[in-house]
Design a protein around this motif. Structure first.
Motif, PDB file in Angstrom:
ATOM      1  N   GLY A  70       0.741  -1.106  -0.073  1.00 18.28           N
ATOM      2  CA  GLY A  70      -0.016  -0.008   0.163  1.00 18.28           C
ATOM      3  C   GLY A  70       0.836   1.145  -0.020  1.00 18.28           C
ATOM      4  N   PRO A  71       0.244   2.265   0.188  1.00 20.52           N
ATOM      5  CA  PRO A  71       1.154   3.652   0.188  1.00 20.52           C
ATOM      6  C   PRO A  71       2.427   3.835   1.079  1.00 20.52           C
ATOM      7  N   PRO A  72       3.369   4.107   0.924  1.00 17.30           N
ATOM      8  CA  PRO A  72       3.807   4.583  -0.437  1.00 17.30           C
ATOM      9  C   PRO A  72       4.511   3.993  -1.497  1.00 17.30           C
ATOM     10  N   HIS A  73       4.040   2.549  -1.424  1.00 19.59           N
ATOM     11  CA  HIS A  73       4.230   1.681  -2.610  1.00 19.59           C
ATOM     12  C   HIS A  73       5.871   1.543  -2.711  1.00 19.59           C
ATOM     13  N   ILE A  74       6.795   1.414  -1.571  1.00 18.22           N
ATOM     14  CA  ILE A  74       7.985   1.243  -1.802  1.00 18.22           C
ATOM     15  C   ILE A  74       8.407   0.177  -2.812  1.00 18.22           C
ATOM     16  N   ARG A  75       9.257   0.384  -3.726  1.00 19.60           N
ATOM     17  CA  ARG A  75       9.678  -0.505  -4.632  1.00 19.60           C
ATOM     18  C   ARG A  75      11.338  -0.609  -4.360  1.00 19.60           C
ATOM     19  N   PHE A  76      12.179   0.607  -4.189  1.00 15.49           N
ATOM     20  CA  PHE A  76      13.505   0.638  -4.000  1.00 15.49           C
ATOM     21  C   PHE A  76      13.938   1.087  -2.690  1.00 15.49           C
ATOM     22  N   TYR A  77      14.783   0.401  -1.936  1.00 16.53           N
ATOM     23  CA  TYR A  77      15.214   1.007  -0.716  1.00 16.53           C
ATOM     24  C   TYR A  77      16.867   1.101  -0.768  1.00 16.53           C
ATOM     25  N   ALA A  78      17.342   2.067  -0.293  1.00 15.66           N
ATOM     26  CA  ALA A  78      18.804   2.229   0.148  1.00 15.66           C
ATOM     27  C   ALA A  78      18.804   2.920   1.465  1.00 15.66           C
ATOM     28  N   GLY A  79      19.641   2.478   2.466  1.00  7.76           N
ATOM     29  CA  GLY A  79      19.584   2.844   3.695  1.00  7.76           C
ATOM     30  C   GLY A  79      21.422   2.811   4.095  1.00  7.76           C
ATOM     31  N   ALA A  80      21.963   3.966   4.706  1.00  8.25           N
ATOM     32  CA  ALA A  80      23.155   3.802   5.079  1.00  8.25           C
ATOM     33  C   ALA A  80      23.014   4.083   6.649  1.00  8.25           C
ATOM     34  N   PRO A  81      23.369   3.100   7.760  1.00  5.32           N
ATOM     35  CA  PRO A  81      23.344   3.595   8.994  1.00  5.32           C
ATOM     36  C   PRO A  81      24.205   4.736   9.534  1.00  5.32           C
ATOM     37  N   LEU A  82      23.491   5.436  10.504  1.00  5.84           N
ATOM     38  CA  LEU A  82      24.024   6.654  10.919  1.00  5.84           C
ATOM     39  C   LEU A  82      24.777   6.210  12.453  1.00  5.84           C
ATOM     40  N   LEU A  83      26.060   6.227  12.544  1.00 11.65           N
ATOM     41  CA  LEU A  83      26.763   5.858  13.736  1.00 11.65           C
ATOM     42  C   LEU A  83      27.110   6.985  14.851  1.00 11.65           C
ATOM     43  N   CYS A  84      27.028   6.677  15.992  1.00 11.17           N
ATOM     44  CA  CYS A  84      27.518   7.648  16.990  1.00 11.17           C
ATOM     45  C   CYS A  84      28.934   7.384  17.258  1.00 11.17           C
ATOM     46  N   PRO A  85      29.642   8.194  17.983  1.00 10.79           N
ATOM     47  CA  PRO A  85      31.067   8.232  18.009  1.00 10.79           C
ATOM     48  C   PRO A  85      31.548   6.953  18.552  1.00 10.79           C
ATOM     49  N   GLY A  87      30.229   4.014  17.922  1.00  9.78           N
ATOM     50  CA  GLY A  87      30.075   3.054  16.924  1.00  9.78           C
ATOM     51  C   GLY A  87      28.644   2.431  16.916  1.00  9.78           C
ATOM     52  N   TYR A  88      27.768   3.015  17.663  1.00  9.74           N
ATOM     53  CA  TYR A  88      26.563   2.318  17.517  1.00  9.74           C
ATOM     54  C   TYR A  88      25.742   2.840  16.469  1.00  9.74           C
ATOM     55  N   LYS A  89      24.923   1.957  15.695  1.00  9.65           N
ATOM     56  CA  LYS A  89      24.058   2.257  14.555  1.00  9.65           C
ATOM     57  C   LYS A  89      22.679   2.838  15.441  1.00  9.65           C
ATOM     58  N   LEU A  90      22.503   4.124  15.146  1.00 13.27           N
ATOM     59  CA  LEU A  90      21.285   4.909  15.898  1.00 13.27           C
ATOM     60  C   LEU A  90      20.217   4.985  14.829  1.00 13.27           C
ATOM     61  N   GLY A  91      20.210   4.921  13.563  1.00 12.25           N
ATOM     62  CA  GLY A  91      19.414   4.817  12.486  1.00 12.25           C
ATOM     63  C   GLY A  91      19.836   5.141  11.140  1.00 12.25           C
ATOM     64  N   THR A  92      19.380   5.718  10.500  1.00 12.48           N
ATOM     65  CA  THR A  92      19.820   5.846   8.688  1.00 12.48           C
ATOM     66  C   THR A  92      19.493   6.934   8.184  1.00 12.48           C
ATOM     67  N   LEU A  93      20.350   7.180   7.200  1.00 10.82           N
ATOM     68  CA  LEU A  93      19.788   8.143   6.041  1.00 10.82           C
ATOM     69  C   LEU A  93      19.414   7.066   4.895  1.00 10.82           C
ATOM     70  N   CYS A  94      18.218   7.259   4.247  1.00 10.72           N
ATOM     71  CA  CYS A  94      17.767   6.287   3.248  1.00 10.72           C
ATOM     72  C   CYS A  94      16.874   7.031   2.345  1.00 10.72           C
ATOM     73  N   LEU A  95      17.093   6.240   1.123  1.00 12.04           N
ATOM     74  CA  LEU A  95      16.413   6.825  -0.110  1.00 12.04           C
ATOM     75  C   LEU A  95      15.389   5.696  -0.537  1.00 12.04           C
ATOM     76  N   ILE A  96      14.383   6.292  -0.816  1.00 10.51           N
ATOM     77  CA  ILE A  96      13.164   5.398  -1.277  1.00 10.51           C
ATOM     78  C   ILE A  96      12.586   5.710  -2.530  1.00 10.51           C
ATOM     79  N   ASP A  97      12.095   4.701  -3.422  1.00 15.98           N
ATOM     80  CA  ASP A  97      11.516   5.201  -4.798  1.00 15.98           C
ATOM     81  C   ASP A  97      10.287   4.304  -4.768  1.00 15.98           C
TER      82      ASP A  97
END
Length: 111
Positions: A70-85, A87-97
């Motif tokens: 359903g909406p938003p009808h994700i087909r493509f996803y690319a995500g790069a983890p956001l790391l704290c000093p 080294g823990y992964k807290l979230g992402t910068l991501c692209l969706i199409d």
């Protein structure tokens, strides 16, 4: 979003139960989603530098996800983890199409 020619870009933080969108381009007023639906949750547990999903409808992790069916009808996803000093992964910068990208990202886009 314009640089990568995608309709949706997000900066997200992921906690135990949800992901929060600290920056949101293309999803309107949506500010969070449950972690169980979050592509970004997969990106932060991945051992790779980037999680790339060329076609979410063909990926068993996501094919029945309501954000794909359903909406938003994700087909493509690319995500790069956001790391704290530390080294823990807290979230992402991501692209969706809403269109698949069989070739994922090119080298320049990955950098």
């Amino acid at each position: 979003a314009r640089i990568f020619k995608v309709p949706i870009t997000l900066v997200s933080l992921v906690d135990l139960g949800r992901q929060w969108f600290m920056s949101n381009r293309g999803l309107g007023d949506v500010r969070e989603t449950p972690r169980k639906l979050a592509f970004c949750a997969h990106a932060i547990i991945s051992k790779e530098d980037l999680l790339i999903v060329p076609d979410a409808t063909a990926d068993p992790r996501f094919s029945e996800n309501p954000l794909v069916t359903g909406p938003p009808h994700i087909r493509f996803y690319a995500g790069a983890p956001l790391l704290c000093p530390e080294g823990y992964k807290l979230g992402t910068l991501c692209l969706i199409d809403t269109k698949t990208r069989p070739n994922g990202l090119d080298l320049d886009e990955k950098q």
